[in-house]
Design a protein around this motif. Structure first.
Motif, short mmCIF file in Angstrom:
data_model
loop_
_atom_site.label_atom_id
_atom_site.label_comp_id
_atom_site.label_asym_id
_atom_site.label_seq_id
_atom_site.Cartn_x
_atom_site.Cartn_y
_atom_site.Cartn_z
N PRO A 332 0.90 -1.28 0.03
CA PRO A 332 0.26 -0.30 0.15
C PRO A 332 0.91 1.09 0.12
O PRO A 332 0.31 2.31 -0.42
CB PRO A 332 -1.11 -0.21 1.28
N PHE A 333 2.05 1.18 0.39
CA PHE A 333 3.05 2.31 0.29
C PHE A 333 4.20 2.16 -0.60
O PHE A 333 5.15 2.93 -0.38
CB PHE A 333 3.31 2.52 2.01
N GLY A 334 3.70 1.50 -1.68
CA GLY A 334 4.84 1.32 -2.64
C GLY A 334 5.75 0.21 -2.67
O GLY A 334 5.46 -0.65 -1.46
N SER A 335 6.85 -0.04 -3.16
CA SER A 335 7.80 -0.94 -3.62
C SER A 335 8.79 -1.05 -2.46
O SER A 335 9.49 -2.03 -2.04
CB SER A 335 8.42 -1.07 -4.74
N PRO A 336 8.89 0.13 -1.33
CA PRO A 336 10.16 0.00 -0.46
C PRO A 336 9.89 -1.00 0.28
O PRO A 336 11.06 -1.66 1.03
CB PRO A 336 10.15 1.39 0.02
N PHE A 337 8.77 -1.41 0.81
CA PHE A 337 8.62 -2.73 1.58
C PHE A 337 7.17 -3.26 1.27
O PHE A 337 6.38 -2.57 0.79
CB PHE A 337 8.64 -2.21 2.94
N LYS A 338 6.95 -4.55 1.80
CA LYS A 338 5.66 -5.13 1.78
C LYS A 338 5.03 -5.12 3.12
O LYS A 338 5.68 -5.68 4.05
CB LYS A 338 5.84 -6.52 1.10
N GLN A 339 3.78 -4.90 3.08
CA GLN A 339 2.88 -5.04 4.31
C GLN A 339 2.34 -6.42 4.38
O GLN A 339 1.39 -6.97 3.47
CB GLN A 339 1.99 -3.95 4.43
N VAL A 340 2.60 -7.19 5.55
CA VAL A 340 2.06 -8.42 5.45
C VAL A 340 1.26 -8.85 6.92
O VAL A 340 1.80 -8.37 8.04
CB VAL A 340 3.43 -9.44 5.55
N VAL A 341 0.12 -9.39 6.83
CA VAL A 341 -0.37 -9.94 7.81
C VAL A 341 0.41 -10.85 8.63
O VAL A 341 0.57 -11.85 7.89
CB VAL A 341 -1.93 -10.36 7.50
N TRP A 342 0.39 -10.73 10.00
CA TRP A 342 1.39 -11.71 10.63
C TRP A 342 0.91 -12.36 11.88
O TRP A 342 0.59 -13.56 11.52
CB TRP A 342 2.68 -10.78 10.96
#
Length: 398
Positions: A332-342
């Motif tokens: 959601p905030f671009g390619s610098p990092f991925k947001q993952v349900v943990w």
């Protein structure tokens, strides 16, 4: 006689209150009143990183988010081909990502980190650059004289003798006069990195005039510098990174139900990867996820946990790292990092998400290549039921 009667009456009341109390506690747990009460007492959307409740949903408070505060939770190591031959990246739980992640890993329009210069960083951070040494700016170690003459504005026009580190470097090759531009064309030294001719710890950073005004991307192989290799960058808040202004936060939803591993075969997924798309179904017995609610078909969609589902990731040569797989999620905030349900906790109706990062390199004759998002988890935002959540782009629905 009266005292005995009163004692018996008191005992009966105690037994009655005990039975009523037991029934109340049993009902409190059985019918979920306990969970509801906890939900009311506990603060909403507690965050592993500072957040702002914007009209678009919970977003990181960019004015407080820094590389140095992003602490990885698990050890890891990976070996891969890089711009300088075979390289190994190793990290340890409890480490800040600034210690082992490199500038090239964040070469993306959403950050535009490469457009910064030392002067800008120092002015925001209150750093006195004259107190630093050349070696503190890590990428100076592999710059050649031609590299520096190209990167630093006006440097080539200066005389060799007027810039102490270059004077001492050139003297080792028998060059004592003339301009730096002319010296950089000398075949004896043009391919020799600066740190092979002089000890960079012996010179102030500002002993090369104007180096602080050269943008990071003007230096050769700038992508290979660690985040901590740029003075002040690890503690620079992300609101100072020029690319964040381009983020599209228009696709939002609400967390409806966190559901754990008893869920199986979920087909209305809104999670996945750049390579497989973001509607990758979970066709297995364990499909822990958080269910969304929102406009139209958004209601009932599922963001699958990256702990239970992996998807294809990366591109180019480095896509083979981490077995070619990464936790399912969104960007959601671009390619610098991925947001993952943990971590999912049905009892409290909460969902912890994590950040995952990738390795990116620009390899001669091959070009830019990135691994799957395999470096993590780094604690990110925690959501509770009915909290707004940014889904980012693309806004495709299953």
């Amino acid at each position: 006689m009266k005292t005995k009667f009163n004692n018996n009456l008191d005992s009966r009341y105690l037994i009655l209150f005990g039975l009523l109390g037991t029934l109340f506690i049993h009902s409190f747990i059985k019918y979920g009143l306990l969970n509801q009460t906890i939900g009311l007492i506990m603060p909403r959307a507690s965050a592993q990183v500072p957040v702002v409740n914007s009209p678009s949903g919970f977003v990181p408070d960019w004015s407080r988010l820094k590389f140095s505060d992003m602490i990885i939770s698990e050890d890891g190591s990976v070996t891969y081909p890089g711009s300088r031959g075979t390289e190994t990246r190793t990290w340890t739980a409890g480490q800040s990502i600034a210690e082992f992640m490199e500038l090239g890993d964040f070469e993306t329009p959403q950050l535009a980190i490469e457009n910064l210069n030392l002067s800008t960083i120092a002015s925001v951070q209150g750093i006195n650059l004259s107190r630093l040494r050349l070696d503190d700016f890590q990428l100076t170690r592999w710059q050649t004289l031609p590299n520096l003459a190209t990167a630093v504005p006006g440097l080539g026009n200066r005389s060799v003798a007027s810039v102490p580190p270059i004077r001492d470097f050139a003297r080792r090759f028998g060059i004592n006069s003339g301009t730096i531009a002319n010296a950089s064309r000398n075949s004896r030294l043009r391919n020799i990195p600066l740190n092979r001719g002089i000890n960079l710890r012996n010179y102030p950073l500002t002993s090369i005039p104007n180096i602080q005004n050269a943008s990071i991307n003007r230096f050769a192989n700038w992508q290979d510098s660690k985040i901590i290799g740029v003075p002040g960058l690890s503690t620079l808040t992300w609101d100072n990174l020029p690319g964040l202004r381009s983020l599209d936060l228009s696709f939002v939803a609400k967390v409806d139900l966190p559901l754990r591993d008893i869920e199986a075969n979920r087909t209305r997924s809104i999670s996945g990867s750049y390579q497989e798309g973001f509607n990758v179904p979970c066709l297995q017995n364990n499909c822990a996820h958080m269910e969304m609610s929102g406009l139209g078909k958004t209601t009932g969609t599922q963001w699958i946990s990256g702990k239970v589902q992996k998807v294809r990731g990366g591109f180019g040569l480095l896509s083979a790292l981490f077995g070619g797989r990464e936790p399912t999620g969104r960007n959601p905030f671009g390619s610098p990092f991925k947001q993952v349900v943990w971590n999912i906790d049905e009892a409290t109706g909460s969902v912890e998400t994590a950040m995952f990062f990738r390795i990116c390199k620009t390899i001669p004759f091959i070009g830019r290549t990135c691994s799957p998002y395999g470096i993590g988890p780094v604690p990110f935002i925690e959501y509770r039921e009915l909290d707004p959540i940014v889904l980012g782009q693309p806004n495709s629905l299953p």
